[in-house]
Design a protein around this motif. Structure first.
Motif, PDB file in Angstrom:
ATOM      1  N   SER A  12       1.082  -1.461  -0.162  1.00  5.58           N
ATOM      2  CA  SER A  12       0.204  -0.020  -0.129  1.00  5.58           C
ATOM      3  C   SER A  12       0.720   1.385  -0.231  1.00  5.58           C
ATOM      4  O   SER A  12       1.791   1.420   1.042  1.00  5.58           O
ATOM      5  N   LYS A  16       2.606   2.620  -6.153  1.00  2.72           N
ATOM      6  CA  LYS A  16       2.465   1.996  -7.954  1.00  2.72           C
ATOM      7  C   LYS A  16       1.826   2.272  -8.421  1.00  2.72           C
ATOM      8  O   LYS A  16       1.693   3.011  -9.621  1.00  2.72           O
ATOM      9  N   THR A  34      -6.677  -2.188  -9.152  1.00  2.00           N
ATOM     10  CA  THR A  34      -7.630  -3.552  -8.223  1.00  2.00           C
ATOM     11  C   THR A  34      -7.758  -3.173  -7.319  1.00  2.00           C
ATOM     12  O   THR A  34      -8.733  -3.997  -7.065  1.00  2.00           O
ATOM     13  N   GLY A  35      -6.853  -2.942  -6.073  1.00  2.88           N
ATOM     14  CA  GLY A  35      -7.420  -1.771  -4.966  1.00  2.88           C
ATOM     15  C   GLY A  35      -9.167  -1.622  -4.848  1.00  2.88           C
ATOM     16  O   GLY A  35      -9.182  -2.233  -4.444  1.00  2.88           O
ATOM     17  N   TYR A  38     -11.320  -3.874  -4.696  1.00  5.54           N
ATOM     18  CA  TYR A  38     -11.424  -4.872  -3.609  1.00  5.54           C
ATOM     19  C   TYR A  38     -12.226  -3.456  -2.398  1.00  5.54           C
ATOM     20  O   TYR A  38     -13.193  -3.983  -1.351  1.00  5.54           O
ATOM     21  N   ARG A  39     -11.821  -2.492  -2.659  1.00  6.82           N
ATOM     22  CA  ARG A  39     -11.979  -1.244  -1.385  1.00  6.82           C
ATOM     23  C   ARG A  39     -14.024  -0.810  -2.789  1.00  6.82           C
ATOM     24  O   ARG A  39     -14.310  -0.382  -1.745  1.00  6.82           O
ATOM     25  N   VAL A 104     -10.836  -3.233   4.539  1.00 10.21           N
ATOM     26  CA  VAL A 104     -10.469  -3.831   3.086  1.00 10.21           C
ATOM     27  C   VAL A 104     -10.123  -4.402   3.182  1.00 10.21           C
ATOM     28  O   VAL A 104     -10.013  -5.013   2.652  1.00 10.21           O
ATOM     29  N   SER A 105      -8.751  -5.118   3.919  1.00 12.12           N
ATOM     30  CA  SER A 105      -7.896  -6.712   3.879  1.00 12.12           C
ATOM     31  C   SER A 105      -9.361  -7.253   4.177  1.00 12.12           C
ATOM     32  O   SER A 105      -8.466  -8.383   4.075  1.00 12.12           O
ATOM     33  N   ALA A 108     -10.506  -8.529   1.460  1.00 11.10           N
ATOM     34  CA  ALA A 108      -9.800  -8.995   0.487  1.00 11.10           C
ATOM     35  C   ALA A 108      -9.587 -10.741   0.798  1.00 11.10           C
ATOM     36  O   ALA A 108      -8.632 -10.929  -0.017  1.00 11.10           O
ATOM     37  N   ARG A 114     -11.619 -12.276  -3.893  1.00 17.46           N
ATOM     38  CA  ARG A 114     -10.596 -12.653  -4.738  1.00 17.46           C
ATOM     39  C   ARG A 114     -11.225 -13.390  -5.580  1.00 17.46           C
ATOM     40  O   ARG A 114     -10.751 -13.135  -7.424  1.00 17.46           O
ATOM     41  N   GLY A 134      -1.720  -4.313  -8.439  1.00 18.24           N
ATOM     42  CA  GLY A 134      -2.194  -4.326  -7.013  1.00 18.24           C
ATOM     43  C   GLY A 134      -0.810  -5.155  -6.230  1.00 18.24           C
ATOM     44  O   GLY A 134      -0.380  -4.632  -5.722  1.00 18.24           O
ATOM     45  N   ARG A 135      -1.820  -5.990  -6.380  1.00 15.66           N
ATOM     46  CA  ARG A 135      -0.775  -7.568  -4.916  1.00 15.66           C
ATOM     47  C   ARG A 135      -0.997  -8.850  -6.025  1.00 15.66           C
ATOM     48  O   ARG A 135       0.416  -9.067  -5.347  1.00 15.66           O
ATOM     49  N   ASP A 136      -1.318  -9.192  -6.304  1.00 14.72           N
ATOM     50  CA  ASP A 136      -0.987 -10.662  -6.979  1.00 14.72           C
ATOM     51  C   ASP A 136      -1.289 -10.849  -8.586  1.00 14.72           C
ATOM     52  O   ASP A 136      -1.424 -11.341  -9.253  1.00 14.72           O
TER      53      ASP A 136
HETATM   54  O1   DC Z   1      -4.216  -0.535  -3.779  1.00  9.27           O
HETATM   55  P1   DC Z   1      -4.678  -0.601  -2.082  1.00  9.27           P
HETATM   56  O2   DC Z   1      -4.295   0.145  -0.907  1.00  9.27           O
HETATM   57  O3   DC Z   1      -6.304   0.443  -3.082  1.00  9.27           O
HETATM   58  O4   DC Z   1      -5.955  -1.908  -2.194  1.00  9.27           O
HETATM   59  C1   DC Z   1      -6.751  -2.237  -1.193  1.00  9.27           C
HETATM   60  C2   DC Z   1      -7.057  -3.407  -0.154  1.00  9.27           C
HETATM   61  O5   DC Z   1      -7.201  -4.285  -1.400  1.00  9.27           O
HETATM   62  C3   DC Z   1      -5.312  -3.988   0.396  1.00  9.27           C
HETATM   63  O6   DC Z   1      -5.986  -3.626   1.650  1.00  9.27           O
HETATM   64  C4   DC Z   1      -4.837  -4.846  -0.534  1.00  9.27           C
HETATM   65  C5   DC Z   1      -5.795  -5.287  -1.364  1.00  9.27           C
HETATM   66  N1   DC Z   1      -5.416  -6.114  -3.000  1.00  9.27           N
HETATM   67  C6   DC Z   1      -5.409  -6.836  -2.755  1.00  9.27           C
HETATM   68  O7   DC Z   1      -5.515  -8.210  -1.805  1.00  9.27           O
HETATM   69  N2   DC Z   1      -5.469  -7.513  -3.819  1.00  9.27           N
HETATM   70  C7   DC Z   1      -5.038  -7.044  -5.358  1.00  9.27           C
HETATM   71  N3   DC Z   1      -4.529  -7.203  -6.422  1.00  9.27           N
HETATM   72  C8   DC Z   1      -5.246  -5.389  -4.766  1.00  9.27           C
HETATM   73  C9   DC Z   1      -5.238  -5.073  -3.851  1.00  9.27           C
END
Ligand code: DC
Length: 222
Positions: A12, A16, A34-35, A38-39, A104-105, A108, A114, A134-136
């Motif tokens: 976070s 990025k 993509t965050g 999830y938000r 949000v965590s 997510a 997911r 994003g993360r993944d």
């Molecule tokens: O990037 P962000 O802070 O807006 O993401 C919000 C939440 O979503 C954060 O807790 C991580 C999750 N997330 C995720 O698990 N997978 C993603 N591809 C993008 C975000």
């Protein structure tokens, strides 16, 4: 001109999305945050009162209601960026508040959430010309190198070192690990096998953008 999909994963607030937006703008690509997806699901859960006083999520109820959730991105002519929309409503501002950020965590981490969002992200990525952050993204949503290619690389690596190597068992191991990694309860951030890592701790935004453009040019020239 050849188009590619670009995945930018990271923690976070590490810069990025600034980087991804600028890159998409320069390349004329579509940026997918993509965050924000999830938000948006989290905002939906809040509005449906699916969190109790201790912030425990009623996951069964969310799972039942999830088919009602539609997320898309619409271009905001003022900013030039795509805003997140939840069932047609522009929620770009609302999803950035602490109410959503602090929950949000939890959302997510739900495998069914997911699964749905990754499916949508993969459909978005099919068209190429996409920058997704994003993360993944590099590992689960748009992994680049197939298991076969990675097993082949590992096989050659071992052979070059003079170590015993059996392609079939390496491939099985790569596939088993992929399965476990993508099916564990929570999908934490991990680096894609073919990721190019940028430590931007000591770079300005202009420097990191220049670095990124160089990497993209290299990829496009391949
Ligand atoms: O990037 P962000 O802070 O807006 O993401 C919000 C939440 O979503 C954060 O807790 C991580 C999750 N997330 C995720 O698990 N997978 C993603 N591809 C993008 C975000």
């Amino acid at each position: 001109m050849k188009k590619i999909t670009i995945a930018i994963d990271g923690y976070s607030s590490c810069g990025k999305s600034t980087m991804a937006k600028e890159l998409a703008h320069r390349l004329g690509y579509v940026y997918v945050d993509t965050g924000a997806m999830y938000r948006s699901v989290t905002l939906f859960a809040l509005r449906e009162h699916l969190f109790d006083a201790e912030d425990t999520l009623d996951a069964d109820r969310l799972s039942a209601l999830l088919p009602q959730v539609r997320i898309d991105f619409r271009l905001n002519p003022e900013t030039g960026h795509a805003d997140a929309c939840l069932n047609g409503e522009n929620v770009e501002q609302k999803i950035r508040g602490l109410e959503v950020s602090s929950r949000v965590s939890i959302v997510a981490a739900q495998p069914f959430v997911r699964e749905m969002l990754v499916r949508q992200q993969q459909a978005m990525g099919e068209g190429k010309g996409i920058v997704m952050d994003g993360r993944d993204i590099g590992t689960v949503v748009l992994p680049n190198a197939s298991a076969e290619v990675r097993a082949e690389r590992r096989y050659k690596e071992l052979q070059a070192k003079g170590q015993p190597a059996d392609y079939e068992s390496i491939l099985k191991n790569v596939q088993d690990r992929d399965y476990m990694d993508s099916h564990r309860e929570v999908s934490p951030l991990r680096q894609a096998d073919d990721a190019i890592v940028l430590d931007n701790s000591h770079l300005t935004i202009a420097q990191q953008d220049a670095w990124l453009m160089d990497r993209v040019r290299e990829k496009l020239a391949e």
